[in-house]
Design a protein around this motif. Structure first.
Motif, PDB file in Angstrom:
ATOM      1  N   GLN A 106     -30.514 -58.828 -63.190  1.00 22.98           N
ATOM      2  CA  GLN A 106     -30.514 -58.349 -64.569  1.00 22.98           C
ATOM      3  C   GLN A 106     -31.777 -57.554 -64.875  1.00 22.98           C
ATOM      4  O   GLN A 106     -31.716 -56.496 -65.514  1.00 22.98           O
ATOM      5  N   TRP A 107     -32.913 -58.031 -64.414  1.00 23.58           N
ATOM      6  CA  TRP A 107     -34.179 -57.340 -64.686  1.00 23.58           C
ATOM      7  C   TRP A 107     -34.228 -55.992 -63.972  1.00 23.58           C
ATOM      8  O   TRP A 107     -34.662 -54.993 -64.549  1.00 23.58           O
ATOM      9  N   ALA A 108     -33.780 -55.965 -62.716  1.00 17.26           N
ATOM     10  CA  ALA A 108     -33.772 -54.708 -61.970  1.00 17.26           C
ATOM     11  C   ALA A 108     -32.879 -53.682 -62.652  1.00 17.26           C
ATOM     12  O   ALA A 108     -33.189 -52.482 -62.676  1.00 17.26           O
ATOM     13  N   ALA A 109     -31.773 -54.154 -63.213  1.00 16.44           N
ATOM     14  CA  ALA A 109     -30.837 -53.245 -63.877  1.00 16.44           C
ATOM     15  C   ALA A 109     -31.315 -52.811 -65.256  1.00 16.44           C
ATOM     16  O   ALA A 109     -30.884 -51.774 -65.762  1.00 16.44           O
ATOM     17  N   GLY A 110     -32.163 -53.618 -65.879  1.00 19.25           N
ATOM     18  CA  GLY A 110     -32.580 -53.309 -67.240  1.00 19.25           C
ATOM     19  C   GLY A 110     -31.519 -53.647 -68.264  1.00 19.25           C
ATOM     20  O   GLY A 110     -31.476 -53.058 -69.349  1.00 19.25           O
TER      21      GLY A 110
END
Length: 289
Positions: free
Chosen positions: A196-200
């Motif tokens: 989720q963080w990598a995807a934003g």
């Protein structure tokens, strides 16, 4: 006086089918990044475009975010990239950084650089290939999807779902490279929060779609996010690995912090298949002119 709502029994408009978009499997990623044309006499995929594709897949950033990256956004010592802006189509005088604006979610995030991407990132930091210090020479947004499909066809990646659009499926577009990277993370078993963080993503429901797809497609995908082929670093055979405009010279190809265990023994087999059915003006020129 009418007590009941006059639209209570009116059916709402059709919302349409949520069509499935394609992603690339590991062997298809390697073929695209090697960039070697399978048809006799056909030009190889230009190096600058293959580097754009590699960065899109392995950073999982959106196209405008990718196009806005500069060397100061990269911390090679800690293998991270700060994603704080995206390229804007038209420059606005009220923006602090002319030509860019805040990300889609208006949030800044720091992402980890995949180990396989470190050598390429180091090259781009030393010798940016885009205008105004941008790391990459990203084609115009309106051309990115068609160029990607053309380049996939050139290297023999002609799986039917990548090039077909119908009522239930969409063909390959540039955003599909981001989808590819995120799905590969899910297959690798990365924490859902990390994905989720990598995807934003601000809504975990969006991330869950990648995780679910990773579970379904794991066998077809193969080893996720494979090592970069040497050709995308400019170390391959003449032609496929020729530097693009602004690419580092021989003397700058060895980058500090480059992992020495990257796999460079990829197959050179190239199938023989028919030619891509259309051309693309100047952005289809293998020399990028």
């Amino acid at each position: 006086v009418l007590e009941a709502s006059p639209v209570a029994l009116v059916r709402g408009p059709e919302t349409g089918i949520d069509r499935e978009g394609p992603i690339l499997y590991s062997d298809e990623i390697r073929a695209l990044l090697r960039g070697r044309a399978v048809d006799e006499g056909a030009p190889d995929v230009p190096l600058y475009r293959r580097r754009v594709y590699a960065m899109a897949i392995y950073t999982k950033t959106r196209c405008p975010e990718l196009a806005a990256l500069t060397a100061p956004d990269v911390d090679l010592a800690h293998a991270t990239i700060v994603v704080s802006k995206q390229l804007e189509k038209t420059k606005r005088p009220d923006e602090d950084d002319k030509g860019t604006k805040k990300t889609k979610t208006r949030r800044t995030r720091t992402i980890d650089v995949e180990a396989a991407l470190v050598p390429l990132i180091a090259q781009l930091v030393k010798a940016p290939e885009g205008r105004a210090g941008r790391l990459l020479r990203v084609p115009p947004p309106e051309d990115c999807a068609e160029l990607l499909r053309k380049d996939l066809w050139t290297v023999g990646v002609r799986r039917e779902p990548l090039h077909t659009e119908d009522a239930t499926r969409t063909m390959m577009v540039f955003h599909s490279l981001r989808d590819t990277g995120l799905t590969h993370m899910a297959v690798r078993g990365d924490s859902p929060i990390v994905v989720q963080w990598a995807a934003g993503h601000t809504d975990f429901k969006m991330t869950q779609r990648y995780i679910d797809r990773g579970r379904v497609d794991a066998r077809r995908i193969g080893p996720p996010l494979p090592p970069l082929p040497p050709e995308v670093l400019g170390d391959g055979p003449k032609g496929a690995g020729e530097p693009s405009e602004g690419a580092p010279s021989e003397g700058t190809r060895e980058a500090e912090g480059t992992p020495d265990n990257l796999s460079r023994n990829l197959s050179a087999d190239r199938p023989s298949v028919s030619k891509f059915p259309f051309s693309l003006g100047k952005w289809g020129d293998p020399n990028g002119n």
